[in-house]
Design a protein around this motif. Structure first.
Motif, PDB file in Angstrom:
ATOM      1  N   ARG A   1       1.166 -47.983   1.044  1.00 43.57           N
ATOM      2  CA  ARG A   1       1.330 -48.822   2.232  1.00 43.57           C
ATOM      3  C   ARG A   1       2.724 -49.415   2.349  1.00 43.57           C
ATOM      4  NH1 ARG A   1      -4.379 -52.285   2.484  1.00 43.57           N
ATOM      5  NH2 ARG A   1      -5.777 -50.463   2.652  1.00 43.57           N
ATOM      6  N   ALA A   2       3.465 -49.441   1.253  1.00 40.04           N
ATOM      7  CA  ALA A   2       4.810 -50.027   1.270  1.00 40.04           C
ATOM      8  C   ALA A   2       5.830 -48.973   1.696  1.00 40.04           C
ATOM      9  CB  ALA A   2       5.160 -50.577  -0.106  1.00 40.04           C
ATOM     10  N   PRO A   3       6.711 -49.307   2.654  1.00 38.49           N
ATOM     11  CA  PRO A   3       7.707 -48.338   3.122  1.00 38.49           C
ATOM     12  C   PRO A   3       8.917 -48.280   2.201  1.00 38.49           C
ATOM     13  CG  PRO A   3       7.962 -50.376   4.325  1.00 38.49           C
ATOM     14  CD  PRO A   3       6.783 -50.576   3.407  1.00 38.49           C
ATOM     15  N   VAL A   4       9.813 -47.368   2.509  1.00 33.02           N
ATOM     16  CA  VAL A   4      11.048 -47.219   1.746  1.00 33.02           C
ATOM     17  C   VAL A   4      12.141 -46.752   2.696  1.00 33.02           C
ATOM     18  CG1 VAL A   4      10.496 -44.833   1.115  1.00 33.02           C
ATOM     19  CG2 VAL A   4      12.089 -46.128  -0.287  1.00 33.02           C
ATOM     20  N   HIS A   5      13.371 -47.210   2.465  1.00 28.28           N
ATOM     21  CA  HIS A   5      14.490 -46.682   3.245  1.00 28.28           C
ATOM     22  C   HIS A   5      14.717 -45.224   2.859  1.00 28.28           C
ATOM     23  CE1 HIS A   5      15.868 -51.068   3.432  1.00 28.28           C
ATOM     24  NE2 HIS A   5      15.684 -50.718   4.690  1.00 28.28           N
ATOM     25  N   ARG A   6      14.994 -44.390   3.837  1.00 26.27           N
ATOM     26  CA  ARG A   6      15.254 -42.986   3.534  1.00 26.27           C
ATOM     27  C   ARG A   6      16.422 -42.848   2.553  1.00 26.27           C
ATOM     28  NH1 ARG A   6      12.668 -39.538   7.259  1.00 26.27           N
ATOM     29  NH2 ARG A   6      11.787 -40.640   9.054  1.00 26.27           N
ATOM     30  N   GLY A   7      17.454 -43.641   2.758  1.00 26.40           N
ATOM     31  CA  GLY A   7      18.611 -43.584   1.876  1.00 26.40           C
ATOM     32  C   GLY A   7      18.281 -44.026   0.461  1.00 26.40           C
ATOM     33  N   CYS A   8      17.439 -45.056   0.330  1.00 25.90           N
ATOM     34  CA  CYS A   8      17.041 -45.529  -0.998  1.00 25.90           C
ATOM     35  C   CYS A   8      16.228 -44.464  -1.723  1.00 25.90           C
ATOM     36  CB  CYS A   8      16.225 -46.813  -0.874  1.00 25.90           C
ATOM     37  SG  CYS A   8      17.175 -48.259  -0.354  1.00 25.90           S
ATOM     38  N   LEU A   9      15.368 -43.770  -0.980  1.00 22.22           N
ATOM     39  CA  LEU A   9      14.545 -42.725  -1.585  1.00 22.22           C
ATOM     40  C   LEU A   9      15.410 -41.584  -2.107  1.00 22.22           C
ATOM     41  CD1 LEU A   9      11.821 -41.485  -2.268  1.00 22.22           C
ATOM     42  CD2 LEU A   9      11.710 -40.589   0.069  1.00 22.22           C
ATOM     43  N   VAL A  10      16.379 -41.162  -1.312  1.00 23.66           N
ATOM     44  CA  VAL A  10      17.274 -40.082  -1.739  1.00 23.66           C
ATOM     45  C   VAL A  10      18.038 -40.491  -2.992  1.00 23.66           C
ATOM     46  CG1 VAL A  10      19.326 -38.753  -1.113  1.00 23.66           C
ATOM     47  CG2 VAL A  10      17.495 -39.072   0.555  1.00 23.66           C
ATOM     48  N   GLN A  11      18.524 -41.731  -3.012  1.00 28.62           N
ATOM     49  CA  GLN A  11      19.259 -42.221  -4.177  1.00 28.62           C
ATOM     50  C   GLN A  11      18.356 -42.270  -5.405  1.00 28.62           C
ATOM     51  OE1 GLN A  11      21.002 -46.088  -3.586  1.00 28.62           O
ATOM     52  NE2 GLN A  11      21.989 -46.124  -5.588  1.00 28.62           N
TER      53      GLN A  11
ATOM     54  N   GLY B   1      10.502 -36.870   5.864  1.00 29.64           N
ATOM     55  CA  GLY B   1      10.801 -36.382   7.209  1.00 29.64           C
ATOM     56  C   GLY B   1       9.820 -35.356   7.716  1.00 29.64           C
ATOM     57  N   GLU B   2       8.677 -35.224   7.047  1.00 34.27           N
ATOM     58  CA  GLU B   2       7.711 -34.205   7.432  1.00 34.27           C
ATOM     59  C   GLU B   2       6.331 -34.818   7.637  1.00 34.27           C
ATOM     60  OE1 GLU B   2       7.657 -30.771   4.829  1.00 34.27           O
ATOM     61  OE2 GLU B   2       9.578 -31.389   3.977  1.00 34.27           O
ATOM     62  N   GLU B   3       5.556 -34.168   8.488  1.00 35.07           N
ATOM     63  CA  GLU B   3       4.169 -34.578   8.663  1.00 35.07           C
ATOM     64  C   GLU B   3       3.338 -33.959   7.549  1.00 35.07           C
ATOM     65  OE1 GLU B   3       0.554 -34.271  11.975  1.00 35.07           O
ATOM     66  OE2 GLU B   3       2.598 -33.631  12.465  1.00 35.07           O
ATOM     67  N   ARG B   4       2.491 -34.762   6.941  1.00 39.64           N
ATOM     68  CA  ARG B   4       1.684 -34.267   5.830  1.00 39.64           C
ATOM     69  C   ARG B   4       0.543 -33.410   6.375  1.00 39.64           C
ATOM     70  NH1 ARG B   4       1.999 -35.988   0.933  1.00 39.64           N
ATOM     71  NH2 ARG B   4       3.117 -37.824   1.691  1.00 39.64           N
ATOM     72  N   SER B   5       0.563 -32.140   6.033  1.00 40.76           N
ATOM     73  CA  SER B   5      -0.476 -31.232   6.510  1.00 40.76           C
ATOM     74  C   SER B   5      -1.550 -31.063   5.445  1.00 40.76           C
ATOM     75  CB  SER B   5       0.121 -29.868   6.860  1.00 40.76           C
ATOM     76  OG  SER B   5       0.748 -29.290   5.730  1.00 40.76           O
ATOM     77  N   LYS B   6      -2.786 -30.894   5.892  1.00 42.02           N
ATOM     78  CA  LYS B   6      -3.901 -30.689   4.983  1.00 42.02           C
ATOM     79  C   LYS B   6      -4.361 -29.235   5.049  1.00 42.02           C
ATOM     80  CE  LYS B   6      -5.821 -35.381   5.125  1.00 42.02           C
ATOM     81  NZ  LYS B   6      -7.051 -36.186   5.373  1.00 42.02           N
ATOM     82  N   PRO B   7      -4.814 -28.681   3.924  1.00 38.94           N
ATOM     83  CA  PRO B   7      -5.372 -27.325   3.961  1.00 38.94           C
ATOM     84  C   PRO B   7      -6.549 -27.273   4.926  1.00 38.94           C
ATOM     85  CG  PRO B   7      -4.989 -28.030   1.700  1.00 38.94           C
ATOM     86  CD  PRO B   7      -4.791 -29.239   2.569  1.00 38.94           C
ATOM     87  N   GLN B   8      -6.721 -26.136   5.600  1.00 39.33           N
ATOM     88  CA  GLN B   8      -7.808 -26.020   6.563  1.00 39.33           C
ATOM     89  C   GLN B   8      -9.170 -26.105   5.892  1.00 39.33           C
ATOM     90  OE1 GLN B   8      -7.472 -22.871   9.431  1.00 39.33           O
ATOM     91  NE2 GLN B   8      -5.271 -23.100   9.621  1.00 39.33           N
ATOM     92  N   LEU B   9      -9.249 -25.678   4.643  1.00 32.15           N
ATOM     93  CA  LEU B   9     -10.482 -25.860   3.886  1.00 32.15           C
ATOM     94  C   LEU B   9     -10.336 -27.126   3.061  1.00 32.15           C
ATOM     95  CD1 LEU B   9     -11.386 -22.255   2.662  1.00 32.15           C
ATOM     96  CD2 LEU B   9     -12.291 -23.522   4.613  1.00 32.15           C
TER      97      LEU B   9
END
Length: 219
Positions: free
Chosen positions: A37-47, A83-91
């Motif tokens: 539930r806690a966010p993160v800065h994109r730059g902080c994550l890359v670092q 930067g991506e949408e989390r996709s779920k397997p169809q099964l």
């Protein structure tokens, strides 16, 4: 608090600030790259990922394990996808096939072929157990699953719910997959493919080796 809204201002869980100093554009944006539930800065994550990779390689972890750890949340165990949408397997479900004498498959903390103890959780999936399938890793080799009433891999006891990563060879989809193009075929991490066909053939039999090692651990 956000001015005039009465709502608490979101803060990055890495730098503990709402605004990333001297950052502009995408690097300054807060995102939710996993299931936490806690966010993160994109730059902080890359670092953070760069530091993780450097430290893991200095500790002589394999490239495969380093990549898995830097791209997996340490808290919820999900892939980090800023930067991506989390996709779920169809099964959404599959049956565990342990393929070994113990009747259990230890769930992994991160999707890596490394069999170091640090990469395995305390809990397991048991042969014939129905598992919820949550996501697939980038290589196609692993799926993150949820096991209800999961047994401890060693010793006695269960937990209500356990989540972790499991190799595709331990999953029975209970259907004909011959025409299922949605299921990406597993491929070895680039670091292993670079080692040649001998290594690739060796990896193909690791499922059997895993089973034997698990059985030895129990004795």
């Amino acid at each position: 608090m956000e001015a005039g809204s009465g709502k608490p201002e979101l803060e990055c869980r890495l730098c503990l600030a709402a605004v990333r100093d001297e950052a502009e554009g995408p690097e300054a944006e807060l995102c939710f790259p996993c299931n936490c539930r806690a966010p993160v800065h994109r730059g902080c994550l890359v670092q953070w990922q760069r530091v993780q990779e450097q430290q893991l390689m200095e500790q002589r972890h394999s490239f495969d394990e380093a990549q898995a750890r830097m791209n997996t949340c340490e808290v919820c165990g999900a892939r980090l996808l800023p930067g991506e949408e989390r996709s779920k397997p169809q099964l959404g479900s599959a049956v565990c096939r342990a393929q070994g004498g113990t009747g259990k498959v230890a769930l992994r903390r991160v999707p890596t072929l490394s069999r170091a103890t640090r990469n395995f959780s305390d809990f397991s999936a048991t042969d014939g157990q129905q598992l919820d399938v949550l996501e697939q890793d980038a290589t196609g080799e692993f799926f993150r699953v949820r096991a209800k009433k999961a047994h401890r891999y060693r010793g006695e006891g269960t937990t209500a719910v356990a989540e972790g990563w499991i190799r595709h060879v331990y999953l029975d989809w209970q259907c004909d997959l011959s025409n299922q193009s949605w299921l990406p075929p597993p491929r070895m991490p680039a670091a292993l493919l670079a080692e040649g066909t001998d290594r690739l053939e060796a990896v193909n039999v690791e499922a059997a080796q895993d089973s034997r090692m698990q059985e030895q651990d129990e004795t």
